[in-house]
Design a protein around this motif. Sequence first.
Motif, mmCIF file in Angstrom:
data_model
loop_
_atom_site.group_PDB
_atom_site.id
_atom_site.type_symbol
_atom_site.label_atom_id
_atom_site.label_comp_id
_atom_site.label_asym_id
_atom_site.label_seq_id
_atom_site.Cartn_x
_atom_site.Cartn_y
_atom_site.Cartn_z
ATOM 1 N N LEU A 29 18.054 13.264 3.271
ATOM 2 C CA LEU A 29 17.993 12.409 2.088
ATOM 3 C C LEU A 29 16.616 11.762 1.940
ATOM 4 O O LEU A 29 16.058 11.714 0.838
ATOM 5 N N LEU A 30 16.042 11.298 3.049
ATOM 6 C CA LEU A 30 14.704 10.702 3.007
ATOM 7 C C LEU A 30 13.642 11.732 2.638
ATOM 8 O O LEU A 30 12.716 11.436 1.878
ATOM 9 N N ALA A 31 13.775 12.947 3.162
ATOM 10 C CA ALA A 31 12.810 14.004 2.840
ATOM 11 C C ALA A 31 12.888 14.372 1.362
ATOM 12 O O ALA A 31 11.856 14.579 0.716
ATOM 13 N N LEU A 32 14.101 14.450 0.813
ATOM 14 C CA LEU A 32 14.251 14.742 -0.613
ATOM 15 C C LEU A 32 13.631 13.635 -1.463
ATOM 16 O O LEU A 32 12.917 13.913 -2.432
ATOM 17 N N ALA A 33 13.889 12.388 -1.099
ATOM 18 C CA ALA A 33 13.333 11.264 -1.869
ATOM 19 C C ALA A 33 11.807 11.248 -1.783
ATOM 20 O O ALA A 33 11.118 11.053 -2.792
ATOM 21 N N ALA A 34 11.263 11.465 -0.592
ATOM 22 C CA ALA A 34 9.804 11.470 -0.418
ATOM 23 C C ALA A 34 9.175 12.631 -1.176
ATOM 24 O O ALA A 34 8.127 12.486 -1.813
ATOM 25 N N GLY A 35 9.809 13.789 -1.109
ATOM 26 C CA GLY A 35 9.284 14.948 -1.827
ATOM 27 C C GLY A 35 9.254 14.726 -3.326
ATOM 28 O O GLY A 35 8.271 15.056 -3.999
ATOM 29 N N TRP A 36 10.324 14.165 -3.859
ATOM 30 C CA TRP A 36 10.351 13.927 -5.304
ATOM 31 C C TRP A 36 9.404 12.808 -5.717
ATOM 32 O O TRP A 36 8.863 12.826 -6.824
ATOM 33 N N ALA A 37 9.163 11.841 -4.834
ATOM 34 C CA ALA A 37 8.149 10.817 -5.138
ATOM 35 C C ALA A 37 6.780 11.478 -5.276
ATOM 36 O O ALA A 37 5.997 11.139 -6.169
ATOM 37 N N GLY A 38 6.497 12.453 -4.416
ATOM 38 C CA GLY A 38 5.232 13.179 -4.507
ATOM 39 C C GLY A 38 5.130 14.026 -5.761
ATOM 40 O O GLY A 38 4.086 14.074 -6.414
ATOM 41 N N ILE A 39 6.220 14.692 -6.123
ATOM 42 C CA ILE A 39 6.202 15.535 -7.324
ATOM 43 C C ILE A 39 6.026 14.685 -8.580
ATOM 44 O O ILE A 39 5.220 15.015 -9.459
ATOM 45 N N ILE A 40 6.749 13.591 -8.661
ATOM 46 C CA ILE A 40 6.640 12.723 -9.844
ATOM 47 C C ILE A 40 5.243 12.125 -9.940
ATOM 48 O O ILE A 40 4.645 12.094 -11.020
ATOM 49 N N SER A 41 4.694 11.678 -8.813
ATOM 50 C CA SER A 41 3.329 11.136 -8.828
ATOM 51 C C SER A 41 2.315 12.202 -9.229
ATOM 52 O O SER A 41 1.365 11.916 -9.959
ATOM 53 N N SER A 42 2.514 13.419 -8.750
ATOM 54 C CA SER A 42 1.599 14.501 -9.101
ATOM 55 C C SER A 42 1.608 14.772 -10.598
ATOM 56 O O SER A 42 0.554 14.909 -11.223
ATOM 57 N N TYR A 57 3.209 14.373 0.623
ATOM 58 C CA TYR A 57 2.476 15.063 1.680
ATOM 59 C C TYR A 57 3.249 14.987 2.993
ATOM 60 O O TYR A 57 3.340 15.961 3.738
ATOM 61 N N GLY A 58 3.830 13.809 3.268
ATOM 62 C CA GLY A 58 4.647 13.648 4.479
ATOM 63 C C GLY A 58 5.876 14.541 4.456
ATOM 64 O O GLY A 58 6.251 15.129 5.480
ATOM 65 N N ALA A 59 6.513 14.660 3.294
ATOM 66 C CA ALA A 59 7.675 15.549 3.176
ATOM 67 C C ALA A 59 7.256 17.000 3.415
ATOM 68 O O ALA A 59 7.973 17.758 4.082
ATOM 69 N N LEU A 60 6.098 17.398 2.909
ATOM 70 C CA LEU A 60 5.615 18.761 3.148
ATOM 71 C C LEU A 60 5.311 18.994 4.624
ATOM 72 O O LEU A 60 5.594 20.066 5.159
ATOM 73 N N LEU A 61 4.758 18.000 5.285
ATOM 74 C CA LEU A 61 4.501 18.141 6.721
ATOM 75 C C LEU A 61 5.799 18.256 7.506
ATOM 76 O O LEU A 61 5.887 19.019 8.475
ATOM 77 N N MET A 62 6.844 17.508 7.083
ATOM 78 C CA MET A 62 8.147 17.626 7.742
ATOM 79 C C MET A 62 8.705 19.029 7.566
ATOM 80 O O MET A 62 9.246 19.615 8.502
ATOM 81 N N ILE A 63 8.594 19.577 6.356
ATOM 82 C CA ILE A 63 9.065 20.938 6.109
ATOM 83 C C ILE A 63 8.303 21.921 6.994
ATOM 84 O O ILE A 63 8.893 22.795 7.622
ATOM 85 N N PHE A 64 6.993 21.758 7.064
ATOM 86 C CA PHE A 64 6.159 22.667 7.842
ATOM 87 C C PHE A 64 6.497 22.593 9.329
ATOM 88 O O PHE A 64 6.522 23.608 10.019
ATOM 89 N N CYS A 65 6.793 21.402 9.827
ATOM 90 C CA CYS A 65 7.044 21.225 11.259
ATOM 91 C C CYS A 65 8.455 21.630 11.669
ATOM 92 O O CYS A 65 8.658 22.110 12.785
ATOM 93 N N ILE A 73 -1.075 6.881 -5.218
ATOM 94 C CA ILE A 73 -1.498 7.245 -3.862
ATOM 95 C C ILE A 73 -0.307 7.219 -2.915
ATOM 96 O O ILE A 73 -0.134 8.131 -2.091
ATOM 97 N N ALA A 74 0.545 6.197 -3.036
ATOM 98 C CA ALA A 74 1.732 6.126 -2.177
ATOM 99 C C ALA A 74 2.645 7.327 -2.419
ATOM 100 O O ALA A 74 3.160 7.935 -1.467
ATOM 101 N N GLY A 75 2.845 7.695 -3.670
ATOM 102 C CA GLY A 75 3.680 8.848 -3.983
ATOM 103 C C GLY A 75 3.100 10.143 -3.450
ATOM 104 O O GLY A 75 3.822 10.985 -2.910
#
Length: 137
Positions: A53-66, A94-102, A87-89
């Motif tokens: 749930l946190l990864a989904l929320a963080a990922g969508w924060a990044g997409i919306i900010s982008s 970016y953090g969600a993408l790193l979690m996916i990658f790891c 910047i926070a978004g």
Amino acid sequence: MSIKTVLLRTLGLLAMVPATLTAIYFTALGMAWLISALNHPIRNSTTASIVMLLALAAGWAGIISSWQLYYHFLRSDVPPVWWRRAIAGLFLGYGALLMIFCFLPSGFSFIPVFVGIPMLVALVLLGLLISSKPESE
């Protein structure tokens, strides 16, 4: 049409649209997994559900900010007044993408492309944000 506009439109069409469509697909899968985990708590870990749930929320924060930064820089060269939130978004995404990658298994050969392209988008938008000049007062 300026070079910046052409490059931004190319970035949006070739990188941001596919990344957003992929995020929609994997969000649907993630939500299905999350609902299954809540219905069968013995089979799935509650911690994994919270992390999902946190990864989904963080990922969508990044997409919306982008997307917000994309449309802002199509219209303007000055940084937006909401630049801190942007910047926070971007960092959340970016953090969600790193979690996916790891956390995904290394056997998937598409992972560097799947994660790398949105990371480059975030870096380009962050670079535009940092290099934009504020309006003189």
